[in-house]
Write a protein that holds these residues in place. Structure first.
Motif, PDB file in Angstrom:
ATOM      1  N   THR A 291      41.940  59.660  38.678  1.00 56.59           N
ATOM      2  CA  THR A 291      40.522  59.761  39.087  1.00 56.59           C
ATOM      3  C   THR A 291      39.934  60.971  38.761  1.00 56.59           C
ATOM      4  O   THR A 291      38.593  61.361  38.155  1.00 56.59           O
ATOM      5  N   PHE A 292      40.669  62.345  38.360  1.00 57.36           N
ATOM      6  CA  PHE A 292      40.068  63.309  37.925  1.00 57.36           C
ATOM      7  C   PHE A 292      40.436  64.086  36.843  1.00 57.36           C
ATOM      8  O   PHE A 292      41.777  63.915  36.462  1.00 57.36           O
ATOM      9  N   GLN A 293      39.830  64.947  36.012  1.00 52.54           N
ATOM     10  CA  GLN A 293      40.142  65.740  35.241  1.00 52.54           C
ATOM     11  C   GLN A 293      39.841  67.147  35.581  1.00 52.54           C
ATOM     12  O   GLN A 293      39.201  67.282  36.636  1.00 52.54           O
TER      13      GLN A 293
ATOM     14  N   PRO B 192      39.665  41.716  38.592  1.00 47.22           N
ATOM     15  CA  PRO B 192      40.916  41.394  38.009  1.00 47.22           C
ATOM     16  C   PRO B 192      42.128  42.131  38.254  1.00 47.22           C
ATOM     17  O   PRO B 192      41.862  43.322  38.365  1.00 47.22           O
ATOM     18  N   VAL B 193      43.298  41.460  38.394  1.00 49.16           N
ATOM     19  CA  VAL B 193      44.332  42.236  38.823  1.00 49.16           C
ATOM     20  C   VAL B 193      44.869  43.106  37.407  1.00 49.16           C
ATOM     21  O   VAL B 193      44.789  42.579  36.365  1.00 49.16           O
ATOM     22  N   ARG B 194      45.014  44.263  37.632  1.00 45.82           N
ATOM     23  CA  ARG B 194      45.387  45.160  36.445  1.00 45.82           C
ATOM     24  C   ARG B 194      46.762  44.983  36.059  1.00 45.82           C
ATOM     25  O   ARG B 194      47.633  45.116  36.586  1.00 45.82           O
ATOM     26  N   THR B 195      46.901  44.794  34.818  1.00 49.03           N
ATOM     27  CA  THR B 195      48.058  44.666  33.904  1.00 49.03           C
ATOM     28  C   THR B 195      48.334  45.536  32.888  1.00 49.03           C
ATOM     29  O   THR B 195      49.391  45.830  32.178  1.00 49.03           O
ATOM     30  N   THR B 196      47.267  46.662  32.824  1.00 41.98           N
ATOM     31  CA  THR B 196      47.434  47.746  31.785  1.00 41.98           C
ATOM     32  C   THR B 196      47.047  49.186  32.752  1.00 41.98           C
ATOM     33  O   THR B 196      46.472  49.102  33.841  1.00 41.98           O
ATOM     34  N   PRO B 197      47.840  50.238  32.125  1.00 42.22           N
ATOM     35  CA  PRO B 197      47.753  51.361  33.011  1.00 42.22           C
ATOM     36  C   PRO B 197      45.972  52.112  32.974  1.00 42.22           C
ATOM     37  O   PRO B 197      45.276  51.510  32.060  1.00 42.22           O
ATOM     38  N   PRO B 198      45.630  52.532  34.038  1.00 41.96           N
ATOM     39  CA  PRO B 198      44.300  53.144  33.915  1.00 41.96           C
ATOM     40  C   PRO B 198      44.037  53.989  33.064  1.00 41.96           C
ATOM     41  O   PRO B 198      45.026  54.597  32.408  1.00 41.96           O
ATOM     42  N   PRO B 199      42.716  54.324  32.748  1.00 44.16           N
ATOM     43  CA  PRO B 199      42.323  55.036  31.637  1.00 44.16           C
ATOM     44  C   PRO B 199      42.500  56.380  31.924  1.00 44.16           C
ATOM     45  O   PRO B 199      42.846  56.986  33.228  1.00 44.16           O
ATOM     46  N   ASP B 200      42.853  57.747  31.077  1.00 44.74           N
ATOM     47  CA  ASP B 200      43.124  58.961  31.497  1.00 44.74           C
ATOM     48  C   ASP B 200      41.817  59.480  31.969  1.00 44.74           C
ATOM     49  O   ASP B 200      40.912  59.135  31.837  1.00 44.74           O
ATOM     50  N   PRO B 201      42.030  60.546  32.970  1.00 42.13           N
ATOM     51  CA  PRO B 201      40.901  61.158  33.223  1.00 42.13           C
ATOM     52  C   PRO B 201      40.082  61.694  32.637  1.00 42.13           C
ATOM     53  O   PRO B 201      38.728  61.875  32.637  1.00 42.13           O
ATOM     54  N   VAL B 202      40.363  62.047  31.095  1.00 44.76           N
ATOM     55  CA  VAL B 202      39.444  62.799  30.179  1.00 44.76           C
ATOM     56  C   VAL B 202      38.889  61.526  29.319  1.00 44.76           C
ATOM     57  O   VAL B 202      37.880  61.863  28.562  1.00 44.76           O
ATOM     58  N   ASP B 203      39.244  60.243  29.694  1.00 40.88           N
ATOM     59  CA  ASP B 203      38.417  59.423  29.096  1.00 40.88           C
ATOM     60  C   ASP B 203      37.351  58.806  29.748  1.00 40.88           C
ATOM     61  O   ASP B 203      37.004  59.034  30.932  1.00 40.88           O
ATOM     62  N   ALA B 204      36.437  58.050  28.873  1.00 40.64           N
ATOM     63  CA  ALA B 204      35.213  57.572  29.730  1.00 40.64           C
ATOM     64  C   ALA B 204      35.635  56.588  30.813  1.00 40.64           C
ATOM     65  O   ALA B 204      36.709  55.913  30.700  1.00 40.64           O
ATOM     66  N   PRO B 205      34.865  56.441  31.927  1.00 41.09           N
ATOM     67  CA  PRO B 205      35.524  55.602  32.825  1.00 41.09           C
ATOM     68  C   PRO B 205      35.155  54.233  32.598  1.00 41.09           C
ATOM     69  O   PRO B 205      34.070  53.992  32.085  1.00 41.09           O
ATOM     70  N   GLU B 206      35.775  53.437  33.201  1.00 37.27           N
ATOM     71  CA  GLU B 206      35.669  52.066  33.043  1.00 37.27           C
ATOM     72  C   GLU B 206      34.377  51.498  33.806  1.00 37.27           C
ATOM     73  O   GLU B 206      33.999  52.167  34.764  1.00 37.27           O
ATOM     74  N   PRO B 207      33.776  50.423  33.392  1.00 34.32           N
ATOM     75  CA  PRO B 207      32.458  49.891  34.024  1.00 34.32           C
ATOM     76  C   PRO B 207      32.855  49.786  35.559  1.00 34.32           C
ATOM     77  O   PRO B 207      33.895  49.136  36.056  1.00 34.32           O
ATOM     78  N   VAL B 208      32.068  49.956  36.556  1.00 29.21           N
ATOM     79  CA  VAL B 208      32.044  49.807  37.757  1.00 29.21           C
ATOM     80  C   VAL B 208      31.366  48.749  38.350  1.00 29.21           C
ATOM     81  O   VAL B 208      29.805  48.586  37.998  1.00 29.21           O
ATOM     82  N   ASP B 209      31.669  47.693  39.078  1.00 28.07           N
ATOM     83  CA  ASP B 209      30.943  46.547  39.628  1.00 28.07           C
ATOM     84  C   ASP B 209      29.929  47.237  40.429  1.00 28.07           C
ATOM     85  O   ASP B 209      30.351  48.017  41.564  1.00 28.07           O
TER      86      ASP B 209
END
Length: 207
Positions: A20-22, A96-113
């Motif tokens: 969630t955080f950096q 979708p059911v997540r099948t890959t690790p979430p992005p690192d906190p320093v990465d841009a966030p994924e689009p939010v519905d």
């Protein structure tokens, strides 16, 4: 009062993960992974094949303010003293059911519905961020969901949800204002239990 907590106390308080955080310096706090229950990818069961969907979820929660949080030590949840009863409802759309690790906190966030929203907050627990949509959601249901909603360029409303039974009909919620992974508003630490309605449509008007 915004207070910088020790990393151990902060992570213990919320089970905070690194997704969630950096931190203010742009890197995760040292040692954070070794404390608490940082979520990984939700385990895929035989019924959760690639392309499977998590249904929409409505959470109707009753939260109390933690009145005796002690930043100097790790407290057991049974030690907390709660003040007040605050109703709070949240909608999480199908995902979708997540099948890959979430992005690192320093990465841009994924689009939010954009359907992701607070449905009811009569006591204004998240009032400071009501004009902003959620900007980061890490949804690893049925384990955990972490969410942030900007208050300003520095602070966010932080919500952490953990499923508490196998039927996925109940969950716990932690809500606070935060600047980073170790900076919480000690006067606004809320925790409580939620009733989960799976398959909810989320037709209620956003708050």
């Amino acid at each position: 009062m915004i207070l910088k907590l020790g990393v151990v106390a902060a992570v213990s308080a919320a089970g905070l993960s690194l997704f969630t955080f950096q931190s203010g310096s742009g890197v995760a706090p040292a040692g954070a992974l070794s404390v608490g229950d940082a979520p990984g990818v939700a385990p895929t069961s035989p019924g959760q094949q690639a392309g499977a969907m998590i249904p929409g979820r409505r959470l109707d929660c009753t939260l109390g303010r933690i009145a005796n949080f002690d930043a100097s030590r790790v407290q057991e949840p049974s030690e907390y003293v709660f003040e007040g009863r605050h109703e709070f409802s949240l909608y999480l759309p199908a995902a979708p059911v997540r099948t890959t690790p979430p992005p690192d906190p320093v990465d841009a966030p994924e689009p939010v519905d954009p359907q992701t929203r607070i449905i009811a907050d009569p006591d204004g627990l998240a009032k400071d961020s009501e004009s902003s949509p959620f900007n980061r959601v890490v949804d690893v249901w049925p384990q955990r969901v972490e969410m942030t909603k900007p208050i300003n360029s520095v602070s966010v409303t932080l919500i952490i949800i953990e499923v508490t039974d196998q039927s996925q009909s109940s969950a716990s919620m932690f809500l606070t204002k935060a600047n980073d992974a170790a900076t919480f508003d000690l006067q606004n630490l809320y925790s409580g239990q939620c009733r989960v309605t799976l398959g909810a449509s989320g037709k209620a008007a956003p708050s």
